[in-house]
Design an enzyme around this catalytic site. Structure first.
Site, PDB file in Angstrom:
ATOM      1  N   LYS A  83       0.813  -1.214   0.000  1.00 21.83           N
ATOM      2  CA  LYS A  83       0.000   0.000   0.000  1.00 21.83           C
ATOM      3  C   LYS A  83       0.847   1.265   0.000  1.00 21.83           C
ATOM      4  CE  LYS A  83      -3.460   2.748   0.408  1.00 21.83           C
ATOM      5  NZ  LYS A  83      -4.564   2.703   1.323  1.00 21.83           N
ATOM      6  N   CYS A 118      -4.796  10.243   2.254  1.00 16.82           N
ATOM      7  CA  CYS A 118      -3.868   9.106   2.077  1.00 16.82           C
ATOM      8  C   CYS A 118      -2.495   9.500   1.555  1.00 16.82           C
ATOM      9  CB  CYS A 118      -4.485   8.071   1.155  1.00 16.82           C
ATOM     10  SG  CYS A 118      -5.842   7.195   1.924  1.00 16.82           S
ATOM     11  N   LYS A 146      -9.935  16.764  -4.195  1.00 20.14           N
ATOM     12  CA  LYS A 146     -10.080  16.398  -5.607  1.00 20.14           C
ATOM     13  C   LYS A 146     -11.567  16.432  -5.918  1.00 20.14           C
ATOM     14  CE  LYS A 146     -10.512  11.359  -5.209  1.00 20.14           C
ATOM     15  NZ  LYS A 146     -10.028  10.060  -5.660  1.00 20.14           N
TER      16      LYS A 146
HETATM   17  C1  UDX Z   1      -5.349   7.392  -3.162  1.00 21.06           C
HETATM   18  C2  UDX Z   1      -4.958   6.195  -4.051  1.00 21.06           C
HETATM   19  O1  UDX Z   1      -5.205   6.529  -5.434  1.00 21.06           O
HETATM   20  C3  UDX Z   1      -5.755   4.962  -3.639  1.00 21.06           C
HETATM   21  O2  UDX Z   1      -5.351   3.835  -4.416  1.00 21.06           O
HETATM   22  C4  UDX Z   1      -5.506   4.701  -2.155  1.00 21.06           C
HETATM   23  O3  UDX Z   1      -6.264   3.586  -1.703  1.00 21.06           O
HETATM   24  C5  UDX Z   1      -5.869   5.925  -1.313  1.00 21.06           C
HETATM   25  O4  UDX Z   1      -5.143   7.068  -1.792  1.00 21.06           O
HETATM   26  P1  UDX Z   1      -7.409   9.102  -3.096  1.00 21.06           P
HETATM   27  O5  UDX Z   1      -6.814   9.676  -1.845  1.00 21.06           O
HETATM   28  O6  UDX Z   1      -8.875   8.850  -3.165  1.00 21.06           O
HETATM   29  O7  UDX Z   1      -6.725   7.685  -3.433  1.00 21.06           O
HETATM   30  O8  UDX Z   1      -7.013  10.120  -4.257  1.00 21.06           O
HETATM   31  P2  UDX Z   1      -6.323  10.080  -5.705  1.00 21.06           P
HETATM   32  O9  UDX Z   1      -7.349   9.947  -6.757  1.00 21.06           O
HETATM   33  O10 UDX Z   1      -5.184   9.126  -5.734  1.00 21.06           O
HETATM   34  O11 UDX Z   1      -5.749  11.575  -5.760  1.00 21.06           O
HETATM   35  C6  UDX Z   1      -4.802  12.019  -4.782  1.00 21.06           C
HETATM   36  C7  UDX Z   1      -4.409  13.454  -5.006  1.00 21.06           C
HETATM   37  O12 UDX Z   1      -3.566  13.572  -6.138  1.00 21.06           O
HETATM   38  C8  UDX Z   1      -5.570  14.416  -5.251  1.00 21.06           C
HETATM   39  O13 UDX Z   1      -5.344  15.607  -4.510  1.00 21.06           O
HETATM   40  C9  UDX Z   1      -5.499  14.695  -6.737  1.00 21.06           C
HETATM   41  O14 UDX Z   1      -6.031  15.946  -7.076  1.00 21.06           O
HETATM   42  C10 UDX Z   1      -3.991  14.656  -6.955  1.00 21.06           C
HETATM   43  N1  UDX Z   1      -3.593  14.376  -8.352  1.00 21.06           N
HETATM   44  C11 UDX Z   1      -3.966  13.213  -8.956  1.00 21.06           C
HETATM   45  C12 UDX Z   1      -2.803  15.296  -9.033  1.00 21.06           C
HETATM   46  O15 UDX Z   1      -2.436  16.359  -8.500  1.00 21.06           O
HETATM   47  N2  UDX Z   1      -2.404  15.014 -10.321  1.00 21.06           N
HETATM   48  C13 UDX Z   1      -2.766  13.873 -10.943  1.00 21.06           C
HETATM   49  O16 UDX Z   1      -2.371  13.685 -12.108  1.00 21.06           O
HETATM   50  C14 UDX Z   1      -3.573  12.934 -10.250  1.00 21.06           C
END
Ligand code: UDX
Length: 450
Positions: free
Chosen positions: A210, A266, A329
């Protein structure tokens, strides 16, 4: 007879997991020490927004397959398999994970385990925790060694948590015996029949799966954000560059979105906790690499504040600033470690009059930052604004008509902190557009889209 399951800690992960296990046909008992939360769940109320989850919880509260309690004795007597889903926040005094809830749950459960059972950790923990918990349980439980520990990390994303749980892209189980593997195969049988890869490892590898996955995703984002600094210095365009490199299948297009950086419950804490644990283990390379990932990420937030300052001529004091977005997000009401709120607060601290609008996260935003003003529409946020900051890329903002918005603002100036807007269309409608990594806003190169 069908296995009976418990889920210890019904936060984001726990409620989703419990409801999905009930959907798979199991009888599930969810436990939390927060009585208020349990009362709400019993009434079918999910305390956060997650598509499809309310309905699943209500359905299975009605079918009776999903019940909730605050009583460890009830859980101990009920379940054959106990899933541990409590939170592991960042410690108040450093980067490591705070394991107090994991330890408290194990200690409360141990004396109530009088028959053979499996305790399956799903919480994100520092590697070594499973082995430590196994020894702790064995020493404290009447079931002795017959209370076994396994680790089964969870990769769900907020906004798609239900489908990620019911149709995961892989299932990872760290086990110490064939019996544990057999029980987990039985629980996840529908996903296995659907062909989901089932990866069986030792406990330590499953724990690392993880934090390694989340750190890699964070590293991709920080990589492109670091490169966007070079694009600015060299007059190149980070969007075009990400599209070009993403066509290499080994790199891929996803998680190369340059902008204000990553946040949420996370990625930021997992990067820090993995870094801290690696350093404890004497592995400085991961520590150094992830330290930089974290620093680049924080710098990306500061860069957007700089662009905001530039967009009003250098001094934010007294300026009217519209902030579009508060959630970390789109698709969620979660504001934990949200880059959008961090930037909004920083701009407000410099004396700007900030109005924040988010289609879903205003209530949580208000609680987290009572100093900020939240308004209830995009129009009220931008009316009279001298600059507009796009900080969470909701569809409502992406689809907004720049010509219409231009009529509401006082100065047509926008900082696209997510590189989510069509800069050509916004420029054509009279806006001055600023965005990280796009010093000249050339139209994107032609060629297949990402
Ligand atoms: C994440 C992991 O994706 C998931 O597998 C794990 O179980 C928990 O953590 P999550 O926290 O829901 O999930 O968000 P995620 O969709 O991964 O986005 C994380 C952050 O990265 C957001 O703030 C998003 O805006 C940012 N992000 C994502 C970017 O800045 N650029 C990108 O290209 C993609």
């Amino acid at each position: 007879m069908a296995l009976k399951l418990s889920v210890l800690g019904v936060g984001y992960l726990g409620v989703t997991h419990a409801a999905c296990l009930a959907q798979l046909g199991f009888e599930v008992l969810g436990l939390d020490v927060d009585r208020h939360r349990i009362d709400r769940l019993r009434a079918g109320e999910v305390p956060f927004h997650e598509p499809g989850l309310d309905e699943l919880v209500r359905t299975h509260c009605r079918t009776g397959r999903l019940r909730f309690t605050t009583d460890y004795a009830e859980v101990g007597a009920f379940a054959d398999v106990h899933f541990l889903t409590v939170g592991t926040p960042q410690a108040a005094d450093g980067d490591r994970a705070d394991l107090r809830f994991v330890d408290a749950a194990a200690d409360a459960l141990a004396p109530r385990l009088s028959r053979p059972c499996l305790v399956v950790g799903k919480s994100t923990v520092p590697v070594g925790t499973a082995a430590r918990l196994a020894a702790r349980l064995a020493a404290r439980t009447p079931a002795g060694a017959r209370a076994e520990v396994a680790w089964n990390p969870e990769f769900l994303r907020e906004g798609t948590a239900v489908t990620d749980t019911l149709r995961p892209d892989r299932i990872v189980v760290g086990v110490a015996s064939a019996r544990a593997e057999g029980l987990l195969r039985e629980i996840y049988a529908p996903a296995l029949e659907a062909g989901t890869p089932f990866l069986v490892t030792d406990l330590a590898t499953a724990e690392l799966a993880k934090v390694a996955a989340n750190s890699f995703l964070a590293m991709k984002i920080s990589f492109i954000n670091a490169v966007s600094e070079v694009c600015e210095a060299a007059g190149a365009d980070v969007l075009a560059l990400a599209r070009v490199i993403g066509h290499d299948a080994r790199i891929g297009h996803r998680f190369l979105g340059a902008g204000v950086g990553f946040g949420g419950g996370c990625l930021p804490k997992d990067v820090r906790a993995f870094r801290a644990r690696a350093e404890e283990l004497g592995c400085t390379a991961v520590g150094t690499l992830l330290g930089e990932v974290d620093q680049v990420n924080l710098r990306s937030r500061r860069r957007v504040v700089e662009l905001a300052r530039e967009s009003v001529g250098g001094d934010l004091a007294g300026r009217r600033v519209a902030v579009l977005g508060a959630a970390f997000k789109p698709g969620t009401d979660d504001v934990r470690d949200s880059p959008a709120l961090d930037v909004a607060s920083a701009v407000s601290r410099e004396g700007a009059k900030v109005a924040v609008y988010d289609p879903m996260a205003a209530a949580n935003g208000r609680r987290a930052r009572p100093d900020l003003e939240f308004v209830d529409s995009m129009r009220s946020a931008v009316t009279g604004a001298e600059t507009v900051l796009l900080l969470t890329e909701w569809e409502e903002f992406r689809r907004a008509d720049p010509a219409e918005l231009a009529r509401w603002v006082s100065v047509a100036s926008v900082v696209d902190g997510r590189n989510a807007l069509d800069h050509v269309a916004w420029s054509a409608a009279g806006w001055t557009v600023r965005a990280p990594g796009r010093p000249g806003f050339p139209p994107l190169l032609s060629g297949p889209a990402a």
